[in-house]
Design a protein around this motif. Structure first.
Motif, short mmCIF file in Angstrom:
data_model
loop_
_atom_site.label_atom_id
_atom_site.label_comp_id
_atom_site.label_asym_id
_atom_site.label_seq_id
_atom_site.Cartn_x
_atom_site.Cartn_y
_atom_site.Cartn_z
N PHE A 87 -16.61 1.53 2.50
CA PHE A 87 -16.02 0.24 2.14
C PHE A 87 -16.95 -0.54 1.20
O PHE A 87 -16.55 -0.97 0.12
CB PHE A 87 -15.75 -0.55 3.42
CG PHE A 87 -15.19 -1.92 3.23
CD1 PHE A 87 -13.88 -2.09 2.82
CD2 PHE A 87 -15.97 -3.03 3.47
CE1 PHE A 87 -13.36 -3.36 2.64
CE2 PHE A 87 -15.45 -4.30 3.30
CZ PHE A 87 -14.15 -4.47 2.89
N GLN A 91 -7.24 -4.17 1.49
CA GLN A 91 -8.59 -3.61 1.37
C GLN A 91 -9.22 -3.44 2.75
O GLN A 91 -9.90 -2.45 3.01
CB GLN A 91 -9.48 -4.51 0.51
CG GLN A 91 -9.08 -4.56 -0.94
CD GLN A 91 -9.39 -3.27 -1.67
OE1 GLN A 91 -10.32 -2.58 -1.30
NE2 GLN A 91 -8.60 -2.94 -2.66
N ASN A 119 0.83 -1.21 0.00
CA ASN A 119 0.00 0.00 0.00
C ASN A 119 0.86 1.26 0.00
O ASN A 119 0.63 2.18 -0.77
CB ASN A 119 -0.89 0.03 1.24
CG ASN A 119 -2.26 -0.51 0.95
OD1 ASN A 119 -2.64 -0.61 -0.22
ND2 ASN A 119 -2.99 -0.85 1.98
N TYR A 122 -10.66 6.02 -3.14
CA TYR A 122 -10.98 4.59 -3.16
C TYR A 122 -12.03 4.29 -4.21
O TYR A 122 -11.92 3.33 -4.97
CB TYR A 122 -11.49 4.15 -1.78
CG TYR A 122 -10.46 4.25 -0.68
CD1 TYR A 122 -9.10 4.24 -0.97
CD2 TYR A 122 -10.84 4.34 0.65
CE1 TYR A 122 -8.16 4.33 0.01
CE2 TYR A 122 -9.90 4.43 1.66
CZ TYR A 122 -8.56 4.43 1.33
OH TYR A 122 -7.63 4.52 2.33
N ALA A 174 -11.67 2.02 -7.55
CA ALA A 174 -12.47 0.83 -7.83
C ALA A 174 -13.22 0.98 -9.14
O ALA A 174 -13.38 0.03 -9.89
CB ALA A 174 -13.45 0.58 -6.69
N ARG A 195 -8.25 -0.37 4.84
CA ARG A 195 -8.77 0.96 4.51
C ARG A 195 -9.85 1.45 5.47
O ARG A 195 -9.69 2.55 6.01
CB ARG A 195 -9.32 0.94 3.08
CG ARG A 195 -8.23 0.95 2.05
CD ARG A 195 -8.84 0.75 0.71
NE ARG A 195 -7.87 0.97 -0.35
CZ ARG A 195 -8.21 0.96 -1.63
NH1 ARG A 195 -9.46 0.76 -1.98
NH2 ARG A 195 -7.30 1.16 -2.54
N GLU A 244 -3.73 -8.44 -0.88
CA GLU A 244 -4.70 -7.46 -1.38
C GLU A 244 -5.91 -7.36 -0.46
O GLU A 244 -6.43 -6.28 -0.20
CB GLU A 244 -5.17 -7.85 -2.79
CG GLU A 244 -4.12 -7.66 -3.86
CD GLU A 244 -3.94 -6.20 -4.23
OE1 GLU A 244 -4.84 -5.41 -3.93
OE2 GLU A 244 -2.88 -5.87 -4.79
N THR A 288 -17.57 1.15 -2.16
CA THR A 288 -16.41 1.02 -3.05
C THR A 288 -16.49 -0.28 -3.84
O THR A 288 -16.36 -0.29 -5.07
CB THR A 288 -15.11 1.01 -2.23
OG1 THR A 288 -15.07 2.16 -1.43
CG2 THR A 288 -13.91 0.98 -3.13
N HIS A 289 -16.73 -1.39 -3.14
CA HIS A 289 -16.73 -2.68 -3.83
C HIS A 289 -17.94 -2.83 -4.72
O HIS A 289 -17.85 -3.39 -5.82
CB HIS A 289 -16.62 -3.80 -2.81
CG HIS A 289 -15.32 -3.79 -2.10
ND1 HIS A 289 -14.13 -3.96 -2.77
CD2 HIS A 289 -14.99 -3.58 -0.81
CE1 HIS A 289 -13.13 -3.87 -1.91
NE2 HIS A 289 -13.62 -3.63 -0.71
#
Lengths: 78, 242
Positions: free
Chosen positions: B123, B162, A66, B221, B225, B165, B158, B126-127
């Motif tokens: 969160f 994620q 990151n 973010y 995405a 965040r 990863e 974002t996805h």
């Protein structure tokens, strides 16, 4: 008129504050999350201490990945 | 911190009414205050919209236009679609942060529950935006990384990245506001007259900066995405040309 003024307003300094503010804490958060995942998986699967060590390493790696990406993006922006 | 109990209107009125509220319930009530502060002026202003705006409509138009300008500066013209999400987050967090500076009110954001709620909204959206913009398979491909034999290492890395965040988003906001309020409380307890004023000015500044940082990171973010990074975008454009 107002929109033009907002665009003239120097946003890049603020953007950098945001980026830089996110760097340090992200590193710590990723490490902590890796540690927590490893700890709970160990508790669940009774494989202590192997998963804890593995996921702690994953967490540290994630933190640095990151950090690397954000710094890369920051330098690409200028 | 046990000895320092600051006065709050909610506590005062609930005791008058004979209710006993826990500190969490008090914070929820403070969140309602923020909601009222945000909802009532917007209802009043949008009930009768005029082409020549009155004072209230003018202020709100300025706010919306500035937020739109920031969104466009950060995410390009496509960013305008996320104005409802980002704008309400920005105003809510700013309102929460600044409420703590009014005597007798506390910031809802100096409790981790409020900030985690905001961070979880970011969160999940974002996805969801990532999957909707790129399709599930293409979005999940980003988690595998560039080389296939690195996948067993890249996937957990990863995923942890994620998950970090929302943690860092919520802890940053909570920590800053909590620290700011605590410093103010201690200064007020020590020297109530004039000395806390410079700190309060600083607190206004940090409140705005923290709201901005939260919103800015969520924009980054969501943009990340939605586009899947600049490299992918350029590649797909090249692919289209061929």
């Amino acid at each position: 008129m107002r929109l033009v003024m907002m665009k003239g307003f120097d946003l890049s300094g603020w953007k950098q504050i945001g980026y830089l503010a996110s760097l340090g804490l992200n590193l710590v958060a990723a490490t902590a999350i890796g540690l927590a995942i490893g700890y709970h998986l160990d508790k669940w699967l009774k494989t202590s201490p192997w998963l804890l060590m593995l996921f702690l390493l994953f967490g540290i790696a994630a933190g640095f990945v990151n950090l690397f990406r954000e710094v890369h993006r920051l330098r690409g922006d200028d | 911190m046990e000895g320092l109990e600051s006065f709050s209107w909610i506590h005062f009125f609930s005791q008058k009414l004979g209710l006993h509220l826990t500190s969490e319930m008090e914070l929820v009530a403070m969140t309602w205050v923020v909601m009222l502060i945000l909802v009532i002026p917007s209802l009043l202003a949008t009930r009768r919209l005029r082409s020549v705006p009155g004072p209230l409509q003018n202020v709100l138009e300025f706010l919306v236009e500035s937020l739109e300008g920031i969104l466009e500066a950060m995410m390009g013209w496509r960013g305008r679609r996320y104005l409802p999400l980002i704008g309400s987050l920005a105003l809510f967090i700013l309102g929460c942060n600044l409420l703590g500076l009014i005597p007798g009110f506390h910031s809802p954001t100096n409790n981790l529950n409020t900030t985690v709620a905001c961070a979880l909204v970011v969160f999940f959206s974002t996805h969801i935006i990532g999957i909707r913009e790129q399709g599930a398979l293409r979005y999940l491909k980003h988690f595998v990384g560039p080389v296939w034999w690195l996948a067993p290492m890249m996937v957990p890395v990863e995923i942890i990245g994620q998950l970090a965040r929302p943690v860092s988003l919520s802890v940053r906001l909570f920590g800053n506001i909590f620290g700011e309020d605590t410093v103010l409380l201690i200064l007020l307890a020590l020297v109530p007259l004039l000395i806390p004023l410079p700190m309060m000015v600083l607190a206004i500044f940090t409140s705005c900066v923290q709201a901005f940082v939260f919103v800015m990171l969520s924009m980054i973010y969501i943009a990340g995405a939605g586009e899947g990074g600049h490299r992918e975008k350029m590649e797909s454009q090249e692919g289209r040309k061929e």
